[in-house]
Design a protein around this motif. Structure first.
Motif, PDB file in Angstrom:
ATOM      1  N   PRO A  21       1.208  -0.716  -0.120  1.00 62.06           N
ATOM      2  CA  PRO A  21       0.417   0.462  -0.205  1.00 62.06           C
ATOM      3  C   PRO A  21       1.007   1.268  -0.383  1.00 62.06           C
ATOM      4  O   PRO A  21       1.967   1.223  -0.138  1.00 62.06           O
ATOM      5  N   SER A  22      -0.248   2.564  -0.089  1.00 61.95           N
ATOM      6  CA  SER A  22       1.008   3.807  -0.597  1.00 61.95           C
ATOM      7  C   SER A  22      -0.102   4.225   0.225  1.00 61.95           C
ATOM      8  O   SER A  22      -0.854   4.378   0.827  1.00 61.95           O
ATOM      9  N   TYR A  23       0.682   5.989   0.870  1.00 60.43           N
ATOM     10  CA  TYR A  23       0.585   6.644   1.702  1.00 60.43           C
ATOM     11  C   TYR A  23       1.330   8.059   1.451  1.00 60.43           C
ATOM     12  O   TYR A  23       1.999   8.277   1.208  1.00 60.43           O
ATOM     13  N   ARG A  24       0.517   9.088   1.231  1.00 56.28           N
ATOM     14  CA  ARG A  24       0.198  10.571   0.801  1.00 56.28           C
ATOM     15  C   ARG A  24      -0.538  11.219   1.683  1.00 56.28           C
ATOM     16  O   ARG A  24      -1.892  11.029   1.735  1.00 56.28           O
ATOM     17  N   ALA A  25       0.109  12.449   2.741  1.00 53.95           N
ATOM     18  CA  ALA A  25      -0.712  13.303   3.634  1.00 53.95           C
ATOM     19  C   ALA A  25      -1.611  14.540   2.453  1.00 53.95           C
ATOM     20  O   ALA A  25      -1.127  14.949   2.025  1.00 53.95           O
ATOM     21  N   PRO A  26      -2.352  13.767   2.511  1.00 54.48           N
ATOM     22  CA  PRO A  26      -3.448  14.521   2.471  1.00 54.48           C
ATOM     23  C   PRO A  26      -3.370  16.143   2.789  1.00 54.48           C
ATOM     24  O   PRO A  26      -4.745  17.118   3.216  1.00 54.48           O
ATOM     25  N   LEU A  27      -3.070  16.932   1.951  1.00 53.65           N
ATOM     26  CA  LEU A  27      -2.608  17.939   3.405  1.00 53.65           C
ATOM     27  C   LEU A  27      -3.332  19.467   2.711  1.00 53.65           C
ATOM     28  O   LEU A  27      -4.253  20.251   3.109  1.00 53.65           O
ATOM     29  N   ARG A  28      -3.679  19.288   1.466  1.00 59.66           N
ATOM     30  CA  ARG A  28      -4.601  19.907   0.742  1.00 59.66           C
ATOM     31  C   ARG A  28      -6.305  20.160   1.021  1.00 59.66           C
ATOM     32  O   ARG A  28      -6.522  21.629   1.982  1.00 59.66           O
ATOM     33  N   ASP A  29      -6.696  19.077   1.716  1.00 57.61           N
ATOM     34  CA  ASP A  29      -7.548  18.789   2.354  1.00 57.61           C
ATOM     35  C   ASP A  29      -7.147  19.477   3.789  1.00 57.61           C
ATOM     36  O   ASP A  29      -8.189  19.963   4.421  1.00 57.61           O
ATOM     37  N   VAL A  78       4.567  22.803   9.520  1.00 56.03           N
ATOM     38  CA  VAL A  78       5.195  21.537  10.305  1.00 56.03           C
ATOM     39  C   VAL A  78       3.966  20.302  10.195  1.00 56.03           C
ATOM     40  O   VAL A  78       4.313  19.292  10.089  1.00 56.03           O
ATOM     41  N   LEU A  79       2.896  20.356   9.160  1.00 59.77           N
ATOM     42  CA  LEU A  79       2.275  19.727   8.181  1.00 59.77           C
ATOM     43  C   LEU A  79       3.295  19.273   7.374  1.00 59.77           C
ATOM     44  O   LEU A  79       3.120  17.836   6.828  1.00 59.77           O
ATOM     45  N   GLU A  80       4.017  19.902   6.721  1.00 63.97           N
ATOM     46  CA  GLU A  80       4.468  19.826   5.418  1.00 63.97           C
ATOM     47  C   GLU A  80       5.661  18.450   5.704  1.00 63.97           C
ATOM     48  O   GLU A  80       6.056  17.372   5.291  1.00 63.97           O
ATOM     49  N   GLU A  81       6.572  18.748   6.920  1.00 54.06           N
ATOM     50  CA  GLU A  81       7.657  18.201   7.501  1.00 54.06           C
ATOM     51  C   GLU A  81       7.078  16.766   8.307  1.00 54.06           C
ATOM     52  O   GLU A  81       7.247  15.804   7.890  1.00 54.06           O
ATOM     53  N   GLY A  82       5.889  16.957   9.168  1.00 52.15           N
ATOM     54  CA  GLY A  82       5.230  16.096   9.300  1.00 52.15           C
ATOM     55  C   GLY A  82       4.845  14.639   8.861  1.00 52.15           C
ATOM     56  O   GLY A  82       4.739  13.926   8.804  1.00 52.15           O
ATOM     57  N   ALA A  83       4.673  15.378   7.465  1.00 51.59           N
ATOM     58  CA  ALA A  83       3.917  14.586   5.804  1.00 51.59           C
ATOM     59  C   ALA A  83       5.474  13.311   5.570  1.00 51.59           C
ATOM     60  O   ALA A  83       5.489  12.342   5.525  1.00 51.59           O
ATOM     61  N   LYS A  84       6.253  13.967   5.393  1.00 52.61           N
ATOM     62  CA  LYS A  84       7.978  14.252   4.938  1.00 52.61           C
ATOM     63  C   LYS A  84       7.777  12.763   6.146  1.00 52.61           C
ATOM     64  O   LYS A  84       8.251  11.914   5.359  1.00 52.61           O
ATOM     65  N   PHE A  94      -1.245  16.188  13.112  1.00 47.02           N
ATOM     66  CA  PHE A  94      -0.009  15.677  12.366  1.00 47.02           C
ATOM     67  C   PHE A  94      -0.001  13.875  12.881  1.00 47.02           C
ATOM     68  O   PHE A  94      -0.192  13.581  12.201  1.00 47.02           O
ATOM     69  N   PHE A  95      -1.415  13.819  13.749  1.00 48.09           N
ATOM     70  CA  PHE A  95      -0.946  12.261  14.458  1.00 48.09           C
ATOM     71  C   PHE A  95      -2.522  11.283  13.272  1.00 48.09           C
ATOM     72  O   PHE A  95      -2.085  10.619  13.095  1.00 48.09           O
ATOM     73  N   GLU A  96      -3.546  12.405  12.703  1.00 51.12           N
ATOM     74  CA  GLU A  96      -4.298  11.819  11.336  1.00 51.12           C
ATOM     75  C   GLU A  96      -2.596  11.322  10.919  1.00 51.12           C
ATOM     76  O   GLU A  96      -3.396  10.130  10.435  1.00 51.12           O
TER      77      GLU A  96
END
Length: 596
Positions: free
Chosen positions: A2-10, A42-48, A115-117
């Motif tokens: 499976p893959s995952y990309r953080a839904p930053l836009r939403d 913070v969200l962008e770094e957390g996504a990484k 971030f926890f999401e």
């Protein structure tokens, strides 16, 4: 895989457009300088971190599971987990929303929730190790003595040590009034704790050199039932004079549970034999102190299901775009191909949109609740803090139960999109289903959450908290009621608001004569109120999308389509729920117990 990309836009849409978090935070002295740029960075770094470090460990960690050594009574986590935790600490993630007085960054709770999401989407079992520590931190921060805070909070905040909550015993789960673990005073001011605990998530592991357990136990002569429970801090290793882990305490892991899901998190059986513990809060008031941790955990469990719903949807949508199966009922969509993609089939779209709508509704609810928690803790005005606390109290059982029920629905819908491949481990979606199932059980089963909502949060104060929340719904209805473009959302919202009021009054009257009536209606009632909350949030999101739909951004077109799907396909469930909830206790209690 499976893959995952953080839904930053939403995520950013909810934070900035729906909730206007920056403006809210400006009124909170502790967060007045936390602007949109900080939140997004913070969200962008957390996504990484979540995408690149812990997501790749999810599938192999589930396959490997945890290892228990009977000789040493120790637990080893799956390959890569310890290294990932070292990166987590190095990145400062444990300190994100903790008090700066104890080494935290002091950022908003709503940011930590976001971030926890991402962490739960990437790897729920891994995130449970540091995630549980946040509740232990909150409980100790609120009720611990200054000595305990000084000794333990910096270690918990930095992530040097991790924490757990030890409630359940072999003979009792939800009914904590039955617990038997004993606490006997010692001459040095500590207590000797003796008893057995089960289902202790992250109760033993190799992630940190020490583990801080918060344990419920009874003092000598304590009143029977829940009024006789006290709370104790019991470390795996008693700290030495320099603060480092000292002598091994009198507790050990007797085994780990072999579970349906979250295989990579050690769910432990703990035995305490005269373990040294220190009282947190007042004697016999342990349950009230522990509720700080329990309520934090209940919201956090909702975030777990939000994360799983998101990643399950992402993988199912990607599969449906690629997988070719059959032809569109209206004729071949791509005649030059051997078959059309799954997206031509209306029922596949129904499943995907169900997962998408329940996920987007959960994100809106959980971020809204988290922002209310920030207001409750940091607003300078006492009335504002009280109002926010009432809303949080009302929404907490909904965050736990409604979101986790819907998260499991989203995961199973995503699995169904995969067909036979959805039953195969390597695709990952069957793990999401297994992992999502526990979220409906632990931290108080969803039936218990329903009783909490109806019994304590609504009937307990004669509907005051519900009316307080309802004022926000009413204000939106009145504001948008004259907007022709919003009628498809406002009218069903107003209709449901009226039905909730009527159902509440009817159940309250019936429960006055027979308390079983509240128990019989509770689960249906929670789902109805949950839908009311989602409908309010989706109507607000639809308003934002309508206002910006002419700009050509496909994000808003998708948001509007999802909101419309929710209102016409999912909200109508409330009609059946109201009818079932009103049917009373008689049909449940009539069958003689011996006939079950």
């Amino acid at each position: 895989m499976p893959s995952y990309r953080a839904p930053l836009r939403d995520m950013q849409f909810v934070l900035h457009e729906l909730l206007d978090a920056e403006s809210v935070l400006k009124h909170l002295p502790a967060h007045a300088d936390t602007g949109r740029d900080t939140l997004d960075a913070v969200l962008e770094e957390g996504a990484k971190f979540c995408e690149n470090v812990i997501a790749p460990l999810n599938l192999p960690g589930d396959a490997e599971g945890c290892h228990y050594d009977r000789d040493t009574r120790s637990v080893t986590t799956p390959k890569g987990f310890v290294d990932a935790y070292a990166q987590y600490r190095d990145g400062g993630w444990p300190t994100l929303s903790a008090d700066p007085d104890h080494g935290g960054q002091g950022l908003p709770y709503v940011l930590n929730t976001a971030f926890f999401e991402m962490g739960n989407s990437a790897n729920q079992a891994w995130l449970m190790y540091p995630g549980l520590t946040h509740g232990a931190y909150e409980c100790l921060h609120a009720h611990g003595s200054e000595e305990l805070k000084a000794a333990y909070l910096p270690k918990l905040v930095s992530g040097e040590w991790l924490g757990t909550m030890c409630l359940t015993e072999p003979h009792c789960g939800t009914d904590l009034g039955l617990l038997r673990t004993k606490a006997t005073p010692r001459d040095d001011g500590s207590y000797a704790i003796t008893g057995s605990k089960i289902f202790i998530s992250a109760g033993e592991h190799d992630m940190t050199p020490n583990i801080v357990h918060l344990v419920l136990a009874r003092l000598p002569g304590a009143p029977e039932g829940s009024k006789g429970i006290s709370l104790f801090l019991v470390p795996k290793f008693v700290p030495a004079a320099d603060g480092s882990p000292g002598e091994r305490n009198g507790l050990f892991c007797a085994g780990i549970e072999h579970k349906m899901g979250i295989h990579a998190n050690a769910t432990c059986q703990l035995v305490l034999e005269d373990a040294r513990g220190w009282l947190i809060g007042e004697p016999h008031r342990g349950l009230a102190a522990m509720f700080v941790m329990m309520n934090a955990a209940r919201v956090a469990v909702g975030v777990q299901s939000l994360g799983l719903g998101e990643v399950a949807y992402q993988n199912a949508a990607a599969y449906a775009k690629d997988r070719r199966q059959g032809r569109a009922l209206t004729g071949p969509a791509e005649p030059d191909k051997p078959a059309d993609t799954l997206l031509v089939h209306p029922d596949v779209r129904r499943m995907l949109l169900t997962a998408r709508a329940y996920t987007e509704g959960a994100r809106a609810l959980l971020y809204y609740t988290a922002l209310q928690i920030d207001i409750e803790h940091h607003h300078p005005d006492e009335d504002a803090r009280r109002d926010a606390a009432d809303v949080v109290a009302l929404l907490t059982p909904i965050c736990k139960a409604f979101v986790t029920d819907n998260g499991f629905t989203a995961a199973t819908a995503a699995q169904q999109v995969f067909g036979g491949h959805g039953y195969i481990h390597e695709w990952g979606v069957e793990q999401f289903v297994r992992d999502a199932r526990i979220n409906m059980i632990y931290e108080g089963t969803n039936g218990v959450q329903a009783l909490d909502l109806l019994g304590r949060k609504v009937l307990g104060d004669m509907g005051a908290k519900l009316r307080k929340f309802g004022e926000q719904v009413k204000a939106f209805i009145e504001e948008e009621g004259v907007n022709e473009a919003m009628q498809e959302f406002v009218n069903p919202l107003a209709d449901l608001a009226g039905k909730v009021e009527k159902m509440t009054m009817e159940v309250a009257m019936k429960a006055m004569g027979n308390r079983d009536e509240a128990g019989a209606a509770a689960t249906d009632y929670l789902r109805v109120v949950g839908h009311l909350v989602y409908a309010w949030l989706f109507a607000r999101m639809a308003k934002l999308a309508l206002d910006k739909a002419d700009g050509g951004d496909p994000f808003y077109a998708a948001k509007l389509a999802t909101a419309r799907f929710y209102f016409v396909r999912l909200l109508p469930e409330t009609a059946a729920l109201i009818r079932a909830g009103r049917s009373g206790a008689g049909n449940l209690m009539a069958l003689d117990a011996g006939l079950f």
